[in-house]
Design an enzyme around this catalytic site. Sequence first.
Site, PDB file in Angstrom:
ATOM      1  CG  HIS A 126      19.038  -4.145  14.919  1.00 47.66           C
ATOM      2  ND1 HIS A 126      20.047  -4.729  15.663  1.00 47.66           N
ATOM      3  CD2 HIS A 126      18.301  -5.162  14.425  1.00 47.66           C
ATOM      4  CE1 HIS A 126      19.922  -6.041  15.611  1.00 47.66           C
ATOM      5  NE2 HIS A 126      18.871  -6.336  14.877  1.00 47.66           N
ATOM      6  CG  ASP A 131      21.092  -2.828  11.865  1.00 50.72           C
ATOM      7  OD1 ASP A 131      22.122  -2.383  12.416  1.00 50.72           O
ATOM      8  OD2 ASP A 131      20.182  -2.082  11.447  1.00 50.72           O
ATOM      9  CE1 TYR A 322      28.209  -7.826  29.736  1.00 51.30           C
ATOM     10  CE2 TYR A 322      28.420  -6.193  28.015  1.00 51.30           C
ATOM     11  CZ  TYR A 322      27.741  -7.248  28.581  1.00 51.30           C
ATOM     12  OH  TYR A 322      26.609  -7.730  27.967  1.00 51.30           O
ATOM     13  CD  GLU A 393      20.987   1.297   4.323  1.00 58.16           C
ATOM     14  OE1 GLU A 393      20.678   1.852   3.253  1.00 58.16           O
ATOM     15  OE2 GLU A 393      20.243   0.507   4.913  1.00 58.16           O
TER      16      GLU A 393
END
Length: 414
Positions: A126, A131, A322, A393
């Site tokens: 990831h 994630d 895209y 995080e």
Amino acid sequence: MLKANKPLIKLNNAAQWWNLKLEKEKILEMVIKEAHDIEFNLVEMRRHFHMHPETMYEEENTASYIENELKKIGFSPVRIAGTGITAILKGTKDGKTIGLRADMDALNITEKNDKLYISQIPGKMHACGHDAHMACLLGAARILWKYKEFLNGNIKFIFQPAEEGGAGAYKMINEGVLDDVDEIFGLHVWIPLESGEIGIRSGPVMASSDIFEIKIKGKGGHAAFPHLCIDPSAIVPEIYNALQKIISREIDPLETAVLSIPVFKGSNAHNIIPSRFTLKGTLRTLNSTVRDYIIKRMHEIVKGYAEAWRCKAELQFIEPSYPTVINDEDLTEKISEILAPLGPITSIPPSMGGEDFAFYQQKVSGVFLFLGIKNSEKGIIHPHHHPEFDIDESVLWKGVAIYSLLGFNKSFIT
Ligand code: NI
């Protein structure tokens, strides 16, 4: 795993507290508190996804994990587009249905971090932060479920596979994911922004992304006797340079366009002229008129050089390409106001990176926004798609708060 945290306030008390009238400040206070309360779980979920990365349309274990988490909250998740998942939260009052999207796929990269939660799947990682997106959307699902009686309208949680080249959004749309959605929001953790900064921009924010292949056919043979061959490699430099000249000589310098051709495949030996030569590259633009013009000129140039030197050539684009991510102006303004207390909010420049969120915006109004994760003190500085990529995080709670407030938005803005 989500723990069954005690609600911040009981719903019946909350109803009295708010006198059944939602106030922006109260929602904000509650969302921030709840998001902080589940920080430990968010880190746990993000690390679980990080340790078990799965690439496009193979996100089976990821999908099962998400389904389980949603069921624990009380949702009835539905599979779509193979490994994609949706879950609906119905509010008690009428209103629009808001889509909240997180992408699920990892990349074919071997992780080079020394963290405890390093990828356990060889060659997969990831490395873009998807994630974190999944963990944040699951966190928001939990908070919004708890306060569903205050929602006007519905929220559709969309966990999408295959963003990294598989056009998972396109597949989900073809299978009806937007049939009951009025507006959609997507969030991307973003290393160019300092940790905690929220990046928003109205209008074009991420480039259209076309992948193309040029196949040149000639006649192979011994490299010592080029006159007996039709060497397809001989025109490759001319084609390469001519394609770059479209950008430098034919496009308004104030427009933005990138044409990169990093793949060259010809002969495998010094003494063999190949019969075929292949080039592969990508075209990025922020304006569909510019894009269409460049594609037209690419066809003309490739054909012209091939004919001039007795080769045959074909230029093919991989479908679906895209489109440009274009944020709805009114909606961007509205959510900037909603998210301002979570700030700081930064107006970011457009990125030439691509995002299949653009497909959703071709059907319904939507905004794609960014959350900073760069933290130099923690050594979190490596760009997306880098083997040492990581995220700070400590901002996961803010991702949850952003999704939650976007889910609530119609409740107190209209
Ligand atoms: Ni990404």
